[in-house]
Design a protein around this motif. Sequence first.
Motif, mmCIF file in Angstrom:
data_model
loop_
_atom_site.group_PDB
_atom_site.id
_atom_site.type_symbol
_atom_site.label_atom_id
_atom_site.label_comp_id
_atom_site.label_asym_id
_atom_site.label_seq_id
_atom_site.Cartn_x
_atom_site.Cartn_y
_atom_site.Cartn_z
ATOM 1 N N THR A 210 -6.646 85.327 142.233
ATOM 2 C CA THR A 210 -5.535 85.211 141.609
ATOM 3 C C THR A 210 -4.713 83.767 142.243
ATOM 4 N N ARG A 234 -0.795 93.611 137.692
ATOM 5 C CA ARG A 234 -1.114 94.795 138.509
ATOM 6 C C ARG A 234 -2.688 95.492 138.190
ATOM 7 N N HIS A 236 -3.536 93.096 140.540
ATOM 8 C CA HIS A 236 -3.583 91.837 141.158
ATOM 9 C C HIS A 236 -2.233 91.380 141.474
ATOM 10 N N PRO A 237 -2.103 90.295 141.965
ATOM 11 C CA PRO A 237 -0.963 89.794 142.290
ATOM 12 C C PRO A 237 0.228 89.352 141.288
ATOM 13 N N ARG A 249 6.126 84.714 139.847
ATOM 14 C CA ARG A 249 4.930 85.278 138.989
ATOM 15 C C ARG A 249 5.523 86.188 137.913
ATOM 16 N N ARG A 251 5.105 89.375 135.396
ATOM 17 C CA ARG A 251 4.728 90.572 135.112
ATOM 18 C C ARG A 251 5.308 91.183 133.843
ATOM 19 N N ARG A 295 8.208 84.623 145.603
ATOM 20 C CA ARG A 295 7.027 84.587 146.499
ATOM 21 C C ARG A 295 7.154 85.850 147.640
ATOM 22 N N GLY A 297 7.947 89.057 146.497
ATOM 23 C CA GLY A 297 7.513 90.086 145.570
ATOM 24 C C GLY A 297 8.889 90.429 145.025
#
Length: 334
Positions: A210, A234, A236-237, A249, A251, A295, A297
């Motif tokens: 990733t 998910r 995965h990051p 990121r 999601r 970064r 999360g």
Amino acid sequence: MAPNFLLIGGNRDSGQGPLMVFASMARNRGFDVSIISEPWHLALACQDGRSLQTHLDAENFDYHSFDELTLDRIIPLVDKDTICLLMNCMWIIKSEVIDALQPRILNYHAARLPEERGAAAYSWKILSSSKQGGLTFHHVTPEVDVGAIVAAEAFTLPQDVNTCEDYYAHLHDHEVRLFQRFLDAAVAGTLGESQVQDESAALYWPRLHTGTHGFLDWQWTASEVVAFCNAFDRPHPGAITFLDGVPVRLRDCRTEDGGYDFHPFQAGIVVRKTDDRVYIAARAGLISSGEVEDRDGGDISNSIRLGKRFHTPREHIERALTSHSRLSPQGLKF
């Protein structure tokens, strides 16, 4: 005499299988089971958050941890009745090991063969919009995933299976069914019956990482953007892009209805927000994201202002297209 099993490998990230599921099923059927793994897999979290090593200790499995897999480390753990079974194995098996253990060295490949040779099968499957699932046991040869098929299970995935996490959850019942058939064949002594793979249908897909390959290209269409985000979601990051020059990121992404047909220059602009989703213009459509992670999360969706643009610098996309990765017991290699 009933065979015994030497399992080499580990579980999927955040998964209950395949190794632990097969090991428990085999032992419950009365088979002796030994396991070879390496520090990376042993430390990897299973579905309940505990490490594989914690599970092996708790269930009193005989296991060994090696940084390098050599024939002299395997020989003391096998006899003429041992079936050596690779499950999520990180090692490239040397020819001398294959020659010494044939025909009783097999690989479990959690995908269809010959169409899904290689790695990251379910991320590639999501990118291809395929709902055709499969699981395969096959003989090990020096070439990856080309050995004759011993047992297989084919199935169609539901339409609401969109991320790798969804796919892995759906695999469990199919894995249990295939493992049961495999153990039945081991008892009956019929594992030698195999089918040569059709090379005219063979496709090979390389491993994905990733942090290297997960950079989002906003020149893709809305459906392509969502497929890419789902492929790296998910466990995965998460797919990576940039906001104000800082990596984030995306999601929980989906396309939105509305008949939108945005120009490429509009792609990446935040055009709407609700309490639980951020809406982003994309080529030929509108997408939304349920989480935008920084970064660390943390979800920063509420702090994103309308009119801001997600953008991925071209050098990251070029690196993603030109980099090849391999995961080994010594870590990630390029």
